[in-house]
Design an enzyme around this catalytic site. Structure first.
Site, mmCIF file in Angstrom:
data_model
loop_
_atom_site.group_PDB
_atom_site.id
_atom_site.type_symbol
_atom_site.label_atom_id
_atom_site.label_comp_id
_atom_site.label_asym_id
_atom_site.label_seq_id
_atom_site.Cartn_x
_atom_site.Cartn_y
_atom_site.Cartn_z
ATOM 1 N N TRP A 1 0.818 -1.221 0.000
ATOM 2 C CA TRP A 1 0.000 0.000 0.000
ATOM 3 C C TRP A 1 0.849 1.267 0.000
ATOM 4 O O TRP A 1 0.313 2.365 -0.076
ATOM 5 C CB TRP A 1 -0.954 -0.007 1.205
ATOM 6 C CG TRP A 1 -2.086 -0.984 1.076
ATOM 7 C CD1 TRP A 1 -2.373 -1.770 -0.009
ATOM 8 C CD2 TRP A 1 -3.102 -1.266 2.050
ATOM 9 N NE1 TRP A 1 -3.496 -2.522 0.236
ATOM 10 C CE2 TRP A 1 -3.968 -2.236 1.496
ATOM 11 C CE3 TRP A 1 -3.377 -0.808 3.341
ATOM 12 C CZ2 TRP A 1 -5.074 -2.736 2.178
ATOM 13 C CZ3 TRP A 1 -4.462 -1.311 4.034
ATOM 14 C CH2 TRP A 1 -5.306 -2.261 3.453
ATOM 15 N N LYS A 2 2.151 1.120 0.116
ATOM 16 C CA LYS A 2 3.064 2.280 0.130
ATOM 17 C C LYS A 2 2.567 3.322 1.141
ATOM 18 O O LYS A 2 1.981 2.968 2.148
ATOM 19 C CB LYS A 2 3.219 2.853 -1.271
ATOM 20 C CG LYS A 2 3.550 1.781 -2.305
ATOM 21 C CD LYS A 2 4.003 2.343 -3.618
ATOM 22 C CE LYS A 2 4.131 1.208 -4.622
ATOM 23 N NZ LYS A 2 4.836 1.598 -5.829
ATOM 24 N N HIS B 1 12.817 -2.513 -1.284
ATOM 25 C CA HIS B 1 11.920 -2.052 -2.356
ATOM 26 C C HIS B 1 12.637 -0.999 -3.191
ATOM 27 O O HIS B 1 13.429 -0.212 -2.683
ATOM 28 C CB HIS B 1 10.628 -1.481 -1.756
ATOM 29 C CG HIS B 1 9.589 -1.218 -2.797
ATOM 30 N ND1 HIS B 1 9.569 -0.063 -3.548
ATOM 31 C CD2 HIS B 1 8.559 -1.981 -3.245
ATOM 32 C CE1 HIS B 1 8.555 -0.134 -4.403
ATOM 33 N NE2 HIS B 1 7.927 -1.280 -4.240
ATOM 34 N N GLY C 1 1.322 -2.992 -6.260
ATOM 35 C CA GLY C 1 1.233 -1.666 -5.662
ATOM 36 C C GLY C 1 -0.139 -1.064 -5.912
ATOM 37 O O GLY C 1 -1.113 -1.377 -5.230
ATOM 38 N N GLY C 2 -0.220 -0.212 -6.940
ATOM 39 C CA GLY C 2 -1.448 0.549 -7.209
ATOM 40 C C GLY C 2 -2.726 -0.275 -7.203
ATOM 41 O O GLY C 2 -3.723 0.134 -6.593
HETATM 42 C C1 PEP Z 1 5.238 -2.058 -5.906
HETATM 43 O O1 PEP Z 1 4.942 -1.137 -5.180
HETATM 44 O O2 PEP Z 1 5.990 -2.928 -5.488
HETATM 45 C C2 PEP Z 1 4.673 -2.113 -7.263
HETATM 46 C C3 PEP Z 1 4.986 -3.102 -8.026
HETATM 47 O O3 PEP Z 1 3.828 -1.075 -7.645
HETATM 48 P P1 PEP Z 1 2.834 -1.059 -8.925
HETATM 49 O O4 PEP Z 1 2.074 -2.353 -8.898
HETATM 50 O O5 PEP Z 1 1.960 0.127 -8.689
HETATM 51 O O6 PEP Z 1 3.680 -0.939 -10.134
#
Ligand code: PEP
Length: 261
Positions: free
Chosen positions: A11-12, A96, A237-238
């Site tokens: 979720w960052k 990360h 992520g998103g």
């Molecule tokens: C991540 O945060 O590890 C990632 C892969 O983000 P996203 O899926 O948004 O590219």
């Protein structure tokens, strides 16, 4: 060897206590008790305990997005592996790409290795992220970058301690960009990572370690990516911030698992 797929949401630095617990509660209610795929959510530190409570009784585990390598003491602002275990965390993401490249000062493989050894040593399950930048890929350095990140990141790791290790292959150019690696690019990188794990650890550990793909995984590309023989899950992520999208990615994993049985 059959490896259980593992879908994790990163979720960052997003959401609030209210929206984080609501999203966790919705996922807990809509993810069936079927445990054919492992699932985890990695909220910001301050929401982990509330999210853990919202997930109680579901098959979804919790993880953190980072950890410090010391166990306690005068380290203002840091969070130890023991503290994460104390609030019910099972996993931790280490290295990360945003910690390696975006946040300053950047983390190098040495600090990443210290965190990894401390986290695994305390009983946390580590998701170690590796991946090349666009520049490095264009200069044909993908394998040498992955090699260094694995060699230095896993230094001094005894094979038995690697039993719960997860690697996330996340090409930096694919993270948050909407530009996904092709299935062939992902499979090639994953196969390379597994071959290096066999040399750095041992072949049995290498064939058991799960290697997630991360980088703009969405409902419409998840099935293809997860179908690759060395892709054992996704770090999302998103799309993990939207219940419907994350559920669709989990469903893609379950479809692949049930068709393999
Ligand atoms: C991540 O945060 O590890 C990632 C892969 O983000 P996203 O899926 O948004 O590219």
């Amino acid at each position: 060897m059959a490896r259980k797929l593992f879908i994790a949401g990163n979720w960052k630095m997003n959401l609030s206590v209210e929206t984080a617990t609501a999203l966790a509660a919705e996922l807990a209610a809509r993810v069936s008790a079927d445990s054919s795929v492992d699932i985890a959510l990695c909220p910001p530190f301050v929401y982990i305990a509330a999210v853990r409570r919202a997930l109680d009784g579901s098959v979804i585990a919790t993880g953190a997005q980072d950890v410090y390598h010391e166990s306690q003491g005068a380290f203002t602002g840091q969070i130890s592996p023991g503290m994460l275990l104390d609030i019910g965390c099972e996993y931790v993401i280490i290295g990360h790409s945003e910690r390696r490249h975006t946040i300053t000062p950047p983390e190098d493989d040495c600090i990443i290795n210290r965190k990894l050894l401390a986290a695994l040593g305390s009983g946390l399950k580590v998701i170690l992220c590796v991946g090349e930048t666009l520049d490095q890929r264009q200069q044909d350095q993908t394998e040498s970058v992955l090699d260094k990140q694995l060699t230095d990141g896993l230094a001094n790791l005894a094979s038995p301690s690697a039993a719960t290790l997860v690697i996330a292959y996340e090409p930096v150019w694919a993270i948050g960009t909407g530009q996904t690696a092709t299935t062939a690019q992902a499979q090639e990188a994953h196969a390379f990572i597994r071959s290096r794990l066999a040399e750095l650890l041992n072949p049995d550990v290498a064939s058991a370690v799960r290697i997630q793909y991360g980088g703009s995984v969405k409902p419409d590309n998840a099935l293809d990516l997860l179908s690759q023989p060395d892709v054992d899950g996704a770090l999302v992520g998103g799309a993990s911030l939207k219940a419907a999208d994350f559920l669709a990615i989990i469903d893609a994993g379950r479809t692949i698992t049930s068709s393999a049985q």
